[in-house]
Design an enzyme around this catalytic site. Sequence first.
Site, PDB file in Angstrom:
ATOM      1  N   GLY A  47      68.860 -34.375  44.090  1.00 18.77           N
ATOM      2  CA  GLY A  47      68.320 -35.707  44.345  1.00 18.77           C
ATOM      3  C   GLY A  47      67.314 -35.668  45.477  1.00 18.77           C
ATOM      4  O   GLY A  47      67.258 -34.706  46.249  1.00 18.77           O
ATOM      5  N   GLN A  52      62.300 -38.949  52.399  1.00 21.34           N
ATOM      6  CA  GLN A  52      62.371 -37.509  52.673  1.00 21.34           C
ATOM      7  C   GLN A  52      61.021 -36.825  52.506  1.00 21.34           C
ATOM      8  O   GLN A  52      60.833 -35.716  53.029  1.00 21.34           O
ATOM      9  CB  GLN A  52      63.392 -36.835  51.747  1.00 21.34           C
ATOM     10  CG  GLN A  52      64.832 -37.214  52.060  1.00 21.34           C
ATOM     11  CD  GLN A  52      65.793 -36.466  51.166  1.00 21.34           C
ATOM     12  OE1 GLN A  52      66.030 -36.860  50.033  1.00 21.34           O
ATOM     13  NE2 GLN A  52      66.349 -35.375  51.671  1.00 21.34           N
ATOM     14  N   CYS A 108      72.070 -31.548  52.264  1.00 22.93           N
ATOM     15  CA  CYS A 108      70.898 -32.430  52.205  1.00 22.93           C
ATOM     16  C   CYS A 108      69.655 -31.585  52.433  1.00 22.93           C
ATOM     17  O   CYS A 108      69.644 -30.735  53.335  1.00 22.93           O
ATOM     18  CB  CYS A 108      71.016 -33.504  53.291  1.00 22.93           C
ATOM     19  SG  CYS A 108      69.620 -34.641  53.338  1.00 22.93           S
ATOM     20  N   LEU A 109      68.633 -31.823  51.628  1.00 24.49           N
ATOM     21  CA  LEU A 109      67.392 -31.048  51.765  1.00 24.49           C
ATOM     22  C   LEU A 109      66.736 -31.290  53.126  1.00 24.49           C
ATOM     23  O   LEU A 109      65.920 -30.489  53.563  1.00 24.49           O
ATOM     24  CB  LEU A 109      66.419 -31.410  50.630  1.00 24.49           C
ATOM     25  CG  LEU A 109      66.908 -31.058  49.218  1.00 24.49           C
ATOM     26  CD1 LEU A 109      65.919 -31.560  48.182  1.00 24.49           C
ATOM     27  CD2 LEU A 109      67.134 -29.564  49.069  1.00 24.49           C
ATOM     28  N   HIS A 150      74.544 -40.911  48.417  1.00 25.78           N
ATOM     29  CA  HIS A 150      73.823 -40.069  49.379  1.00 25.78           C
ATOM     30  C   HIS A 150      72.333 -40.421  49.390  1.00 25.78           C
ATOM     31  O   HIS A 150      71.740 -40.626  50.454  1.00 25.78           O
ATOM     32  CB  HIS A 150      74.042 -38.591  49.013  1.00 25.78           C
ATOM     33  CG  HIS A 150      73.275 -37.614  49.856  1.00 25.78           C
ATOM     34  ND1 HIS A 150      73.889 -36.679  50.655  1.00 25.78           N
ATOM     35  CD2 HIS A 150      71.932 -37.422  50.010  1.00 25.78           C
ATOM     36  CE1 HIS A 150      72.957 -35.967  51.277  1.00 25.78           C
ATOM     37  NE2 HIS A 150      71.759 -36.392  50.892  1.00 25.78           N
ATOM     38  N   GLU A 151      71.751 -40.502  48.185  1.00 26.81           N
ATOM     39  CA  GLU A 151      70.305 -40.765  48.110  1.00 26.81           C
ATOM     40  C   GLU A 151      69.967 -42.172  48.622  1.00 26.81           C
ATOM     41  O   GLU A 151      68.992 -42.354  49.348  1.00 26.81           O
ATOM     42  CB  GLU A 151      69.789 -40.591  46.681  1.00 26.81           C
ATOM     43  CG  GLU A 151      69.909 -39.168  46.130  1.00 26.81           C
ATOM     44  CD  GLU A 151      69.393 -38.092  47.065  1.00 26.81           C
ATOM     45  OE1 GLU A 151      68.436 -38.352  47.815  1.00 26.81           O
ATOM     46  OE2 GLU A 151      69.965 -36.996  47.061  1.00 26.81           O
ATOM     47  N   HIS A 154      69.644 -42.696  52.309  1.00 29.16           N
ATOM     48  CA  HIS A 154      68.355 -42.311  52.906  1.00 29.16           C
ATOM     49  C   HIS A 154      67.427 -43.522  53.054  1.00 29.16           C
ATOM     50  O   HIS A 154      66.556 -43.543  53.923  1.00 29.16           O
ATOM     51  CB  HIS A 154      67.650 -41.260  52.032  1.00 29.16           C
ATOM     52  CG  HIS A 154      68.119 -39.863  52.259  1.00 29.16           C
ATOM     53  ND1 HIS A 154      67.982 -39.202  53.452  1.00 29.16           N
ATOM     54  CD2 HIS A 154      68.719 -38.973  51.423  1.00 29.16           C
ATOM     55  CE1 HIS A 154      68.471 -37.968  53.347  1.00 29.16           C
ATOM     56  NE2 HIS A 154      68.934 -37.811  52.121  1.00 29.16           N
TER      57      HIS A 154
HETATM   58 NI    NI Z   1      69.787 -36.016  51.554  1.00 30.52          NI
END
Ligand code: NI
Length: 188
Positions: A47, A52, A108-109, A150-151, A154
């Site tokens: 995701g 981000q 998480c990226l 999670h997404e 953000h």
């Molecule tokens: Ni994340």
Amino acid sequence: MTNLKIARMGHPVLARPALPVQDPTSPRIRRLVEDMMETMKTASGVGLAAPQVGVPLRLVLFHIPAGRRRTEDAEEYGDPTEGVPLTVLINPQIEPLDETVVAAFEACLSIPGMTGLVPRHHRIRYRGVGLDGQEILREAEGFHARVVQHECDHLDGVLYPMRMSDLTTFGFADEIRLRYAPGPDAGG
Ligand code: NI
């Protein structure tokens, strides 16, 4: 398509609330989504949220590979997660369907190399709009519900460590894997 730079924890764009998308069908949004898809694929994430990649708009995308087993699904809740095709969710809203909260490891990226045990609602309903302007309304559980939560966090400046209740489970993924099995997967 362009592979965009992913902001890491500490960058201000990850800490502030994102703004609603005014026109989900605009060419500008379509281009953003194409670039985000490329970026997510390159980073092997499940995701990605617009903040981000430095864009403070309420837009996320994700996909759930079929058959993926998470501790929460395999141990306590039976079936492995059903696959969900690549979904673009604009101006999303989430509501929990019951009180059940389950902890599982996330990554998480924007926090590369790290992982932690995060409590999330097990069952949710989420809604939003797709790139075609049509409403999306789904119920989700397990890993699918976790990724969406999670997404969407953000979009409100929330990163998963801020949801953790036990920071002793937060650490570098390769160290944590020595203590816990199975290892965490790529996040979003
Ligand atoms: Ni994340």
